[in-house]
Scaffold this motif. Structure first.
Motif, PDB file in Angstrom:
ATOM      1  N   ILE A   1       6.698  42.969   3.338  1.00 13.46           N
ATOM      2  CA  ILE A   1       5.599  42.218   3.929  1.00 13.46           C
ATOM      3  C   ILE A   1       4.262  42.780   3.452  1.00 13.46           C
ATOM      4  CG2 ILE A   1       5.309  43.604   6.045  1.00 13.46           C
ATOM      5  CD1 ILE A   1       5.211  40.796   7.516  1.00 13.46           C
ATOM      6  N   ARG A   2       3.253  41.915   3.389  1.00 16.53           N
ATOM      7  CA  ARG A   2       1.879  42.299   3.023  1.00 16.53           C
ATOM      8  C   ARG A   2       0.935  41.752   4.095  1.00 16.53           C
ATOM      9  NH1 ARG A   2       3.776  39.915  -2.218  1.00 16.53           N
ATOM     10  NH2 ARG A   2       2.786  38.034  -1.433  1.00 16.53           N
ATOM     11  N   GLY A   3      -0.251  42.306   4.157  1.00 13.71           N
ATOM     12  CA  GLY A   3      -1.238  41.870   5.142  1.00 13.71           C
ATOM     13  C   GLY A   3      -1.511  40.381   5.104  1.00 13.71           C
ATOM     14  N   GLU A   4      -1.536  39.824   3.902  1.00 19.53           N
ATOM     15  CA  GLU A   4      -1.838  38.391   3.771  1.00 19.53           C
ATOM     16  C   GLU A   4      -0.703  37.489   4.251  1.00 19.53           C
ATOM     17  OE1 GLU A   4      -0.894  39.854  -0.511  1.00 19.53           O
ATOM     18  OE2 GLU A   4      -1.997  40.613   1.228  1.00 19.53           O
ATOM     19  N   ASP A   5       0.422  38.075   4.636  1.00 24.45           N
ATOM     20  CA  ASP A   5       1.552  37.298   5.161  1.00 24.45           C
ATOM     21  C   ASP A   5       1.431  37.022   6.655  1.00 24.45           C
ATOM     22  OD1 ASP A   5       3.116  37.161   2.747  1.00 24.45           O
ATOM     23  OD2 ASP A   5       3.652  39.272   3.063  1.00 24.45           O
ATOM     24  N   ALA A   6       0.407  37.521   7.303  1.00 20.84           N
ATOM     25  CA  ALA A   6       0.317  37.482   8.764  1.00 20.84           C
ATOM     26  C   ALA A   6       0.511  36.081   9.337  1.00 20.84           C
ATOM     27  CB  ALA A   6      -1.006  38.066   9.240  1.00 20.84           C
ATOM     28  N   GLU A   7      -0.229  35.126   8.856  1.00 22.79           N
ATOM     29  CA  GLU A   7      -0.146  33.776   9.425  1.00 22.79           C
ATOM     30  C   GLU A   7       1.236  33.158   9.196  1.00 22.79           C
ATOM     31  OE1 GLU A   7      -2.659  29.685   9.082  1.00 22.79           O
ATOM     32  OE2 GLU A   7      -3.789  31.577   9.086  1.00 22.79           O
ATOM     33  N   ALA A   8       1.759  33.285   7.988  1.00 22.03           N
ATOM     34  CA  ALA A   8       3.077  32.716   7.670  1.00 22.03           C
ATOM     35  C   ALA A   8       4.178  33.436   8.448  1.00 22.03           C
ATOM     36  CB  ALA A   8       3.340  32.791   6.167  1.00 22.03           C
ATOM     37  N   PHE A   9       4.052  34.749   8.609  1.00 20.48           N
ATOM     38  CA  PHE A   9       5.049  35.514   9.358  1.00 20.48           C
ATOM     39  C   PHE A   9       5.038  35.120  10.835  1.00 20.48           C
ATOM     40  CE2 PHE A   9       6.397  39.647  11.381  1.00 20.48           C
ATOM     41  CZ  PHE A   9       7.735  39.504  11.087  1.00 20.48           C
ATOM     42  N   LEU A  10       3.855  34.969  11.393  1.00 23.08           N
ATOM     43  CA  LEU A  10       3.738  34.526  12.782  1.00 23.08           C
ATOM     44  C   LEU A  10       4.353  33.134  12.952  1.00 23.08           C
ATOM     45  CD1 LEU A  10       2.726  35.048  15.636  1.00 23.08           C
ATOM     46  CD2 LEU A  10       0.477  34.195  14.913  1.00 23.08           C
ATOM     47  N   HIS A  11       4.102  32.253  12.002  1.00 22.69           N
ATOM     48  CA  HIS A  11       4.686  30.909  12.043  1.00 22.69           C
ATOM     49  C   HIS A  11       6.217  30.985  11.994  1.00 22.69           C
ATOM     50  CE1 HIS A  11       5.157  26.614  11.425  1.00 22.69           C
ATOM     51  NE2 HIS A  11       5.957  26.903  10.408  1.00 22.69           N
ATOM     52  N   LEU A  12       6.763  31.828  11.120  1.00 21.37           N
ATOM     53  CA  LEU A  12       8.210  32.017  11.021  1.00 21.37           C
ATOM     54  C   LEU A  12       8.781  32.486  12.356  1.00 21.37           C
ATOM     55  CD1 LEU A  12      10.939  32.365   9.501  1.00 21.37           C
ATOM     56  CD2 LEU A  12      10.126  34.651   8.846  1.00 21.37           C
ATOM     57  N   GLN A  13       8.152  33.488  12.959  1.00 20.98           N
ATOM     58  CA  GLN A  13       8.653  34.008  14.223  1.00 20.98           C
ATOM     59  C   GLN A  13       8.609  32.940  15.321  1.00 20.98           C
ATOM     60  OE1 GLN A  13       6.192  37.670  14.334  1.00 20.98           O
ATOM     61  NE2 GLN A  13       8.166  38.699  14.545  1.00 20.98           N
ATOM     62  N   ARG A  14       7.533  32.178  15.363  1.00 21.27           N
ATOM     63  CA  ARG A  14       7.435  31.115  16.371  1.00 21.27           C
ATOM     64  C   ARG A  14       8.480  30.032  16.136  1.00 21.27           C
ATOM     65  NH1 ARG A  14       0.848  30.957  16.703  1.00 21.27           N
ATOM     66  NH2 ARG A  14       0.681  32.590  18.283  1.00 21.27           N
ATOM     67  N   GLN A  15       8.740  29.717  14.880  1.00 23.07           N
ATOM     68  CA  GLN A  15       9.772  28.727  14.566  1.00 23.07           C
ATOM     69  C   GLN A  15      11.147  29.232  15.003  1.00 23.07           C
ATOM     70  OE1 GLN A  15       9.537  27.265  10.529  1.00 23.07           O
ATOM     71  NE2 GLN A  15      11.354  25.977  10.758  1.00 23.07           N
ATOM     72  N   LEU A  16      11.415  30.508  14.770  1.00 24.41           N
ATOM     73  CA  LEU A  16      12.681  31.085  15.209  1.00 24.41           C
ATOM     74  C   LEU A  16      12.800  31.056  16.731  1.00 24.41           C
ATOM     75  CD1 LEU A  16      12.846  34.068  12.719  1.00 24.41           C
ATOM     76  CD2 LEU A  16      14.566  32.261  12.922  1.00 24.41           C
ATOM     77  N   ASP A  17      11.702  31.353  17.430  1.00 18.97           N
ATOM     78  CA  ASP A  17      11.706  31.290  18.892  1.00 18.97           C
ATOM     79  C   ASP A  17      12.077  29.892  19.374  1.00 18.97           C
ATOM     80  OD1 ASP A  17      10.781  33.922  18.853  1.00 18.97           O
ATOM     81  OD2 ASP A  17       8.696  33.366  19.267  1.00 18.97           O
TER      82      ASP A  17
ATOM     83  N   GLU B   1      13.929  27.533  17.629  1.00 19.89           N
ATOM     84  CA  GLU B   1      15.204  26.959  17.219  1.00 19.89           C
ATOM     85  C   GLU B   1      16.443  27.746  17.626  1.00 19.89           C
ATOM     86  OE1 GLU B   1      14.509  26.288  12.922  1.00 19.89           O
ATOM     87  OE2 GLU B   1      15.852  27.962  12.580  1.00 19.89           O
ATOM     88  N   THR B   2      16.286  28.940  18.169  1.00 22.69           N
ATOM     89  CA  THR B   2      17.476  29.683  18.582  1.00 22.69           C
ATOM     90  C   THR B   2      17.219  30.454  19.866  1.00 22.69           C
ATOM     91  OG1 THR B   2      19.137  31.320  17.942  1.00 22.69           O
ATOM     92  CG2 THR B   2      16.910  31.675  17.113  1.00 22.69           C
ATOM     93  N   SER B   3      18.247  30.579  20.673  1.00 22.21           N
ATOM     94  CA  SER B   3      18.141  31.389  21.887  1.00 22.21           C
ATOM     95  C   SER B   3      18.591  32.828  21.628  1.00 22.21           C
ATOM     96  CB  SER B   3      18.990  30.781  23.013  1.00 22.21           C
ATOM     97  OG  SER B   3      20.355  30.776  22.652  1.00 22.21           O
ATOM     98  N   PHE B   4      18.895  33.162  20.372  1.00 22.54           N
ATOM     99  CA  PHE B   4      19.344  34.507  20.046  1.00 22.54           C
ATOM    100  C   PHE B   4      18.200  35.473  19.757  1.00 22.54           C
ATOM    101  CE2 PHE B   4      23.343  32.215  18.673  1.00 22.54           C
ATOM    102  CZ  PHE B   4      24.067  32.609  19.785  1.00 22.54           C
ATOM    103  N   MET B   5      16.969  34.990  19.641  1.00 16.01           N
ATOM    104  CA  MET B   5      15.822  35.872  19.469  1.00 16.01           C
ATOM    105  C   MET B   5      15.347  36.302  20.861  1.00 16.01           C
ATOM    106  SD  MET B   5      15.724  36.003  16.192  1.00 16.01           S
ATOM    107  CE  MET B   5      14.251  36.943  15.847  1.00 16.01           C
ATOM    108  N   MET B   6      14.545  37.357  20.937  1.00 16.01           N
ATOM    109  CA  MET B   6      14.127  37.890  22.228  1.00 16.01           C
ATOM    110  C   MET B   6      13.170  36.958  22.970  1.00 16.01           C
ATOM    111  SD  MET B   6      14.353  40.140  24.556  1.00 16.01           S
ATOM    112  CE  MET B   6      15.183  41.544  23.851  1.00 16.01           C
TER     113      MET B   6
END
Length: 166
Positions: free
Chosen positions: A6-22, A24-29
């Protein structure tokens, strides 16, 4: 598909990925809408990760689109610096394509390079796909956390799993 740190410039895309995972699955925290961190806070968290010798986040990319990640959170004290706790998430559309295996191969190589000794994680006992991957990668069940989580109106058990390196 490629795996990279990961790099600093990935922040927005990484946050979007985490929110998308939240979503679509109940297996994330976190549950949908529970992740309230801003892109700026995510960027700061990434800077903190990059600064620590025994902490990393690896990203899985397909055509410049983030589709998964594995985070290795290293112990902070002399007595547990040799251990890292893993968190992994892969978008549903990309599961079953070897991305999880590649993420684990890369995080294990990183851990070996850093001289780390133990990888550990928790997983819901009903998450059969994840359990199969973790077992395939050499993780063993070390214990059960009874009624560890409240998911979809019921208590769920988790396994403690670990793998020792070298």
């Amino acid at each position: 598909m490629r795996i990279r740190r990961i790099r600093g410039e990935d922040a927005e895309a990484f946050l979007h990925l985490q929110r998308q995972l939240d979503e679509e699955t109940s297996f994330m925290m976190l549950e949908p809408g529970e992740r309230t961190e801003s892109a700026e806070a995510t960027a700061q968290r990434i800077c903190d990760v990059v600064a620590r010798e025994n902490h990393t986040i690896l990203l899985a990319e397909v055509e410049d689109h983030l589709v998964g990640f594995i985070e290795a959170v290293g112990g902070r004290w002399r007595r547990n610096r040799h251990s890292v706790y893993l968190v992994v998430g892969i978008l549903e559309a990309y599961t079953g394509k070897g991305i999880g295996t590649r993420l684990f191969e890369e995080v294990e190589a990183w851990a070996a390079e850093k001289g780390l000794h133990r990888l550990e994680l928790t997983v819901m006992t009903r998450n059969e796909r994840a359990l199969a991957l973790y077992r395939k990668r050499g993780f063993e069940i070390e214990g059960v956390k009874k009624d560890s989580l409240w998911v979809d109106g019921e208590f769920v058990d988790e396994y403690y799993m670990a793998k020792r390196l070298g």
